[in-house]
Structures are given as structure tokens and as C-alpha cells.
Scaffold this active site. Structure first.
Site, PDB file in Angstrom:
ATOM      1  N   HIS A  97       0.837  -1.196   0.000  1.00 50.46           N
ATOM      2  CA  HIS A  97       0.000   0.000   0.000  1.00 50.46           C
ATOM      3  C   HIS A  97       0.873   1.248   0.000  1.00 50.46           C
ATOM      4  O   HIS A  97       2.080   1.176   0.227  1.00 50.46           O
ATOM      5  CB  HIS A  97      -0.954  -0.001   1.207  1.00 50.46           C
ATOM      6  CG  HIS A  97      -0.273   0.036   2.539  1.00 50.46           C
ATOM      7  ND1 HIS A  97      -0.215  -1.037   3.389  1.00 50.46           N
ATOM      8  CD2 HIS A  97       0.388   1.031   3.166  1.00 50.46           C
ATOM      9  CE1 HIS A  97       0.443  -0.710   4.480  1.00 50.46           C
ATOM     10  NE2 HIS A  97       0.833   0.540   4.372  1.00 50.46           N
TER      11      HIS A  97
HETATM   12  P1  TYD Z   1      -2.334  -4.198   7.666  1.00 47.84           P
HETATM   13  O1  TYD Z   1      -2.733  -2.853   7.125  1.00 47.84           O
HETATM   14  O2  TYD Z   1      -2.831  -5.413   6.965  1.00 47.84           O
HETATM   15  O3  TYD Z   1      -0.751  -4.254   7.723  1.00 47.84           O
HETATM   16  P2  TYD Z   1       0.269  -4.193   6.504  1.00 47.84           P
HETATM   17  O4  TYD Z   1      -0.506  -3.704   5.298  1.00 47.84           O
HETATM   18  O5  TYD Z   1       1.301  -3.192   6.931  1.00 47.84           O
HETATM   19  O6  TYD Z   1       0.824  -5.534   6.298  1.00 47.84           O
HETATM   20  O7  TYD Z   1      -2.742  -4.232   9.203  1.00 47.84           O
HETATM   21  C1  TYD Z   1      -3.063  -5.437   9.858  1.00 47.84           C
HETATM   22  C2  TYD Z   1      -4.259  -5.192  10.779  1.00 47.84           C
HETATM   23  O8  TYD Z   1      -3.908  -4.284  11.812  1.00 47.84           O
HETATM   24  C3  TYD Z   1      -5.448  -4.620  10.047  1.00 47.84           C
HETATM   25  O9  TYD Z   1      -6.600  -5.258  10.543  1.00 47.84           O
HETATM   26  C4  TYD Z   1      -5.463  -3.165  10.476  1.00 47.84           C
HETATM   27  C5  TYD Z   1      -4.826  -3.207  11.833  1.00 47.84           C
HETATM   28  N1  TYD Z   1      -4.087  -1.999  12.201  1.00 47.84           N
HETATM   29  C6  TYD Z   1      -4.572  -1.193  13.220  1.00 47.84           C
HETATM   30  O10 TYD Z   1      -5.631  -1.462  13.810  1.00 47.84           O
HETATM   31  N2  TYD Z   1      -3.860  -0.088  13.572  1.00 47.84           N
HETATM   32  C7  TYD Z   1      -2.704   0.235  12.964  1.00 47.84           C
HETATM   33  O11 TYD Z   1      -2.076   1.256  13.330  1.00 47.84           O
HETATM   34  C8  TYD Z   1      -2.208  -0.591  11.877  1.00 47.84           C
HETATM   35  C9  TYD Z   1      -0.935  -0.257  11.162  1.00 47.84           C
HETATM   36  C10 TYD Z   1      -2.934  -1.698  11.553  1.00 47.84           C
END
Ligand code: TYD
Length: 132
Positions: A49
Site C-alpha cells: 500500500h
Molecule cells: P495491515 O494494514 O494489513 O498491515 P500491513 O498492510 O502493513 O501488512 O494491518 C493489519 C491489521 O492491523 C489490520 O486489521 C489493520 C490493523 N491496524 C490497526 O488497527 N492499527 C494500525 O495502526 C495498523 C498499522 C494496523
């Protein structure tokens, strides 16, 4: 693309090391959120992303991982393996993280609270966004 790796001052002595993170000092923004990733499986690639407005700073406080960075024109892969150095991830940079070591703890500081609407999760949308 300019890769913004910021060296963090180490306060080391015979007892070990200490690094302090201060907003608007060695961290060039106001810190509104901190999160960390650990226990990431070796074959996992995450991220995929970019953000519309969010600026982040990633520090491998333990172990290492690789970042794939893409500004829409250029793609660069770097390794983060030094807890005294962090990567500034500015908005509009598509990023993927991979090759996490078993012991990797990746600490991320962010200049805003979690907001799903700030995410661009489609690569096609990202390219349109950076070209608009
Ligand atoms: P995700 O966006 O999938 O992580 P990445 O794209 O970096 O691999 O995040 C994993 C989960 O954590 C998703 O359900 C959203 C949650 N999350 C939060 O609640 N707060 C946060 O600050 C972040 C970064 C993720």
C-alpha cells in the site's frame, strides 16, 4: 527516488546501548501513533500500500527485513538491519516488506492515528494518484 535513512544517535556504554526517539528532533514529525510487527513468517510479504498523507518512520529494533519502495517512477529495495538507523516513509510511496528475520521486530512511528481511508491498497490506484 531519495531514500531517507536517518541515523539515530547511540548512547552506548559498558552496560549496552540506548537510543532515544523524540518528535520534531531526530524524528521529523509529531508522533501520534506507534505500532510494531513481530513474529512475521519468513515467506510473508506485507504492506502492499501507499498512504495519501501519512508519514512514517520504521526502525528494525531487532533483526532485519527488506523494504520494496516505489514512487511510481522508480523502484528500490533496501535492507533494514541496524537498530540505530530508521527509514522515513513519506506519503505516496508504495511499500512492501519481506524477508523478515525470525527475530525481527519492526517498530513504526506515524504522524497520525490509524485511518483506513488514508490507505491506497490498489497499485493501479496508486499510479493514478501519483500521476494526478
Ligand atoms: P495491515 O494494514 O494489513 O498491515 P500491513 O498492510 O502493513 O501488512 O494491518 C493489519 C491489521 O492491523 C489490520 O486489521 C489493520 C490493523 N491496524 C490497526 O488497527 N492499527 C494500525 O495502526 C495498523 C498499522 C494496523
Amino acid at each position: 527516488m531519495k531514500i531517507n535513512l536517518i541515523a539515530l544517535q547511540k548512547h552506548g556504554d559498558e552496560r549496552g546501548m540506548l537510543i532515544a526517539l523524540e518528535q520534531m528532533a531526530n524524528i521529523p514529525f509529531e508522533i501520534k501513533r506507534v505500532y510494531y510487527m513481530y513474529g512475521t513468517q519468513a515467506n510473508v510479504r506485507r504492506g502492499y500500500h501507499a498512504h495519501r498523507n501519512l508519514t512514517q518512520f520504521a526502525i528494525p529494533v531487532c533483526g532485519s527485513c527488506r523494504f520494496h519502495l516505489d514512487d511510481g517512477k522508480e523502484k528500490i529495495d533496501i535492507i533494514l538491519d541496524d537498530p540505530s538507523q530508521g527509514l522515513l516513509i513519506e506519503p505516496s510511496i508504495w511499500h512492501e516488506m519481506y524477508d523478515y528475520s525470525d527475530d525481527c521486530i519492526l517498530l513504526v512511528l506515524a504522524d497520525d492515528v490509524y485511518n483506513e481511508s488514508d490507505y491506497i491498497r490498489s497499485y493501479e490506484e496508486f499510479i493514478n494518484f501519483v500521476n494526478s
